[in-house]
Every structure is written in structure tokens, then in C-alpha cells.
Motif scaffolding. Structure first.
Motif, mmCIF file in Angstrom:
data_model
loop_
_atom_site.group_PDB
_atom_site.id
_atom_site.type_symbol
_atom_site.label_atom_id
_atom_site.label_comp_id
_atom_site.label_asym_id
_atom_site.label_seq_id
_atom_site.Cartn_x
_atom_site.Cartn_y
_atom_site.Cartn_z
ATOM 1 N N THR A 149 0.836 -1.179 0.000
ATOM 2 C CA THR A 149 0.000 0.000 0.000
ATOM 3 C C THR A 149 0.879 1.241 0.000
ATOM 4 O O THR A 149 1.946 1.256 0.597
ATOM 5 N N ALA A 150 0.378 2.248 -0.630
ATOM 6 C CA ALA A 150 1.123 3.506 -0.689
ATOM 7 C C ALA A 150 0.951 4.264 0.617
ATOM 8 O O ALA A 150 -0.138 4.293 1.192
ATOM 9 N N GLU A 151 2.026 4.849 1.074
ATOM 10 C CA GLU A 151 1.947 5.650 2.298
ATOM 11 C C GLU A 151 1.354 7.006 1.974
ATOM 12 O O GLU A 151 1.637 7.589 0.930
ATOM 13 N N ALA A 152 0.544 7.500 2.887
ATOM 14 C CA ALA A 152 -0.049 8.825 2.709
ATOM 15 C C ALA A 152 1.021 9.886 2.945
ATOM 16 O O ALA A 152 1.855 9.744 3.837
ATOM 17 N N GLU A 153 0.995 10.927 2.119
ATOM 18 C CA GLU A 153 1.937 12.020 2.313
ATOM 19 C C GLU A 153 1.524 12.820 3.533
ATOM 20 O O GLU A 153 0.345 12.959 3.818
ATOM 21 N N PRO A 154 2.495 13.351 4.264
ATOM 22 C CA PRO A 154 2.153 14.176 5.424
ATOM 23 C C PRO A 154 1.381 15.407 4.976
ATOM 24 O O PRO A 154 1.669 15.998 3.940
ATOM 25 N N ALA A 155 0.386 15.749 5.746
ATOM 26 C CA ALA A 155 -0.469 16.886 5.402
ATOM 27 C C ALA A 155 0.125 18.178 5.931
ATOM 28 O O ALA A 155 0.811 18.197 6.940
ATOM 29 N N LEU A 205 9.547 18.450 4.558
ATOM 30 C CA LEU A 205 9.106 19.807 4.230
ATOM 31 C C LEU A 205 7.743 20.137 4.822
ATOM 32 O O LEU A 205 7.560 21.217 5.389
ATOM 33 N N PRO A 206 6.736 19.233 4.740
ATOM 34 C CA PRO A 206 5.452 19.559 5.384
ATOM 35 C C PRO A 206 5.577 19.738 6.899
ATOM 36 O O PRO A 206 4.924 20.600 7.474
ATOM 37 N N ALA A 207 6.439 18.949 7.539
ATOM 38 C CA ALA A 207 6.617 19.095 8.988
ATOM 39 C C ALA A 207 7.259 20.440 9.317
ATOM 40 O O ALA A 207 6.859 21.109 10.279
#
Length: 180
Positions: free
Chosen positions: A1-7, A72-74
Motif C-alpha cells: 500500500t502507498a503511504e499517505a503524504e504528510p499533510a 518539508l510539510p513538517a
């Protein structure tokens, strides 16, 4: 399964621009060995001057050192949260130094940091460039200290606060000039 990108905090909106800004600052310095204020990646083959681009050199500089440890999102989320906290802290310090009690100062800081305007900017995806208005209370606090104490160290602190405000968003520099 593909991991969700951080929001990213809030809607993506301008956040994608700020994620690019954070990435490009480090990329320009480490890979291209050039100024982060110029890019050939936009308007190719002519390039683009990023001096008046909604850049935030302070965020780029700090993000440069955080990228080896955080995504980068973090980093973006950390910066958005820190603008709110530092703005609230600035109002807290101003209110406290001018005679409000600890509780009233705390409430004033919370009201400023988590105001309807902050919520609107946050939820509409308009982020760091507009949320950098939170740096203005810290500049105002330093200017009030200079006027009250007339000490050179407070003037240096005000100059540092002005530099950080300019580095977060160039457009707040004229606001600070009016305050001066």
C-alpha cells in the motif's frame, strides 16, 4: 500500500508555494551553489528574480538547517504554529510590561494568536506570508522598550526584530517603518 503524504496545516493553497520555497532555498545553496534569490526553474530559459517573490528568507534559512531532520510539510507546519505562538507571546509581553496582570496578558496573547483572522488565513490556505503579521508584536515590543529605556541593547534588539520581520515577509517592512 502507498503511504499517505504528510499533510500541511490548513488547506494546501499557498502552502505548495511555501514548500517549494523551503526546498529551493536549500537546493540553490547546496546543489546549484547559487543565490536562492534567482531561479532558472521558473520562466525558463530566462529565469526569475525571487527578491520580491513571497519568499521569507528567515523561513528558508531556518528550513535549510531543519531539512536533514524533518520533512518539508513538517517544517512548514512548525513554522505556521510558531508564527501563532510567537505572535501571542509578543502580545503577552507587551500587555504584561504595560501593567496588565499575568492572566489578562495570557488571554490577550491567546486572543491575538488564535484570532478569527489567523483561523481564516489558516483554513483558506493563505499561510506564512500573511501569517507573518504575527512577527509585528515582537517588533512593536522592542520599539516600546527602546522608547522607554533608551538603552543601546534594546535598540539592537529592535533592529534584530525588524530584520526578522523583514526576513519573514518583505511587505511588513513598510508597516514597521510607519511604526518607527
Amino acid at each position: 500500500t502507498a503511504e499517505a503524504e504528510p499533510a500541511v496545516a490548513g488547506q494546501i493553497g499557498d502552502a505548495s508555494l511555501w514548500l517549494w520555497n523551503l526546498w529551493y532555498f536549500r537546493y540553490a545553496v547546496t546543489t546549484l551553489h547559487s543565490s536562492p534569490l534567482w531561479t532558472d526553474l521558473q520562466y525558463w530559459p530566462y529565469g526569475a528574480n525571487l527578491l520580491l517573490h513571497a519568499y521569507g528568507l528567515t523561513y528558508g534559512f531556518l528550513g535549510f538547517f531543519l531539512q536533514p531532520f524533518l520533512s518539508l510539510p513538517a517544517i512548514f507546519n512548525l513554522f505556521v504554529l510558531s508564527t501563532m505562538i510567537l505572535g501571542g507571546f509578543g502580545i503577552f509581553v507587551i500587555a504584561w510590561e504595560w501593567g496588565a496582570g499575568w492572566g489578562a496578558s495570557f488571554v490577550a496573547g491567546c486572543v491575538f494568536a488564535f484570532s478569527p483572522e489567523s483561523h481564516l488565513l489558516f483554513t483558506q490556505g493563505i499561510t506564512l506570508d500573511h501569517m507573518s503579521i504575527q512577527t509585528l508584536p515582537l517588533f512593536l515590543w522592542t520599539m516600546l522598550r527602546v522608547m522607554r529605556t533608551r538603552r543601546p541593547v534594546d535598540a539592537l534588539l529592535a533592529a534584530l526584530a525588524l530584520t526578522v520581520t523583514w526576513g519573514c515577509d518583505y511587505y511588513f517592512f513598510p508597516v514597521c517603518a510607519v511604526l518607527i
